[in-house]
Scaffold this motif. Structure first.
Motif, short mmCIF file in Angstrom:
data_model
loop_
_atom_site.label_atom_id
_atom_site.label_comp_id
_atom_site.label_asym_id
_atom_site.label_seq_id
_atom_site.Cartn_x
_atom_site.Cartn_y
_atom_site.Cartn_z
N ALA A 1 0.83 -1.21 0.00
CA ALA A 1 0.00 0.00 0.00
C ALA A 1 0.86 1.26 0.00
O ALA A 1 0.55 2.24 -0.69
N LEU A 2 1.95 1.23 0.74
CA LEU A 2 2.85 2.38 0.78
C LEU A 2 3.51 2.59 -0.59
O LEU A 2 3.61 3.72 -1.07
N ARG A 3 3.96 1.51 -1.20
CA ARG A 3 4.58 1.64 -2.53
C ARG A 3 3.58 2.15 -3.56
O ARG A 3 3.92 2.97 -4.41
N MET A 4 2.33 1.68 -3.47
CA MET A 4 1.30 2.15 -4.40
C MET A 4 1.04 3.65 -4.24
O MET A 4 0.63 4.32 -5.18
N ARG A 5 1.30 4.17 -3.05
CA ARG A 5 1.12 5.60 -2.79
C ARG A 5 2.39 6.39 -3.09
O ARG A 5 2.47 7.58 -2.80
N GLY A 6 3.42 5.72 -3.62
CA GLY A 6 4.64 6.40 -4.03
C GLY A 6 5.73 6.47 -2.99
O GLY A 6 6.69 7.22 -3.14
#
Length: 131
Positions: free
Chosen positions: A30-35
Motif C-alpha cells: 500500500a505504501l509503494r502504491m502511494r509512491g
C-alpha cells in the motif's frame, strides 16, 4: 519518492490473530502504491517467524529495505533514532510511551497509524505525507 519507516514487529499484529507476515506485505504494498519507499525494521524476535532472507522475499522488497535488529538492540530505539536523524515518518500503532518525553515530534509529526480493513484494504492515518 519518500522513504517511510515501518515498525515491522508492530504491523505483524495488526490483524490481531498472532504474527502475520501477509499483513506487513499488505502495508508495504500500500505504501509503494502511494509512491513511498518502505524501510521495514523488526525486533530480533522476528527470527522465530522467519530468517531475514525469507523476509525480503515474502515482502518483495530490496535486500536493504528489511532490517532485523541484533539481539539486545530494541527496534523502537532504532526506529526513533532513524526518524529523528532523517526526518522520516514511522508507520506503527505503537505509541512509544517509553520514548515520548525524549521524542516530542513523534506523535505530532512522525507517527502514521493504520489498520487492515475487510478485504485486506490498508487504511492509514491522514498524517501520512505525500511523496
Amino acid at each position: 519518492m519518500r522513504t517511510l519507516l515501518v515498525d515491522g514487529s508492530n504491523v505483524l499484529h495488526w490483524r490481531g490473530a498472532g504474527p502475520d507476515m501477509e499483513t506487513v506485505r499488505l502495508v508495504t504494498d500500500a505504501l509503494r502504491m502511494r509512491g513511498h519507499v518502505p524501510l521495514v525494521l523488526f525486533d530480533h524476535s522476528v527470527g522465530r517467524i522467519g530468517v531475514e532472507r525469507a523476509l525480503h522475499d515474502a515482502l518483495d522488497l530490496r535486500a536493504d529495505a528489511v532490517r532485523v535488529m541484533p539481539r539486545g538492540i530494541p527496534a523502537d530505539g532504532a526506529l526513533l533514532a532513524h526518524a529523528d536523524a532523517e526526518g522520516l515518518q514511522i508507520v506503527s500503532r505503537d505509541r512509544f510511551r517509553v520514548w515520548a518525553s525524549e521524542v516530542p515530534n513523534l506523535r505530532r509529526n512522525w507517527l502514521v497509524t493504520g489498520r487492515i480493513e475487510k478485504g485486506g484494504r490498508v487504511s492509514l492515518s491522514k498524517k501520512l505525507r505525500r511523496p
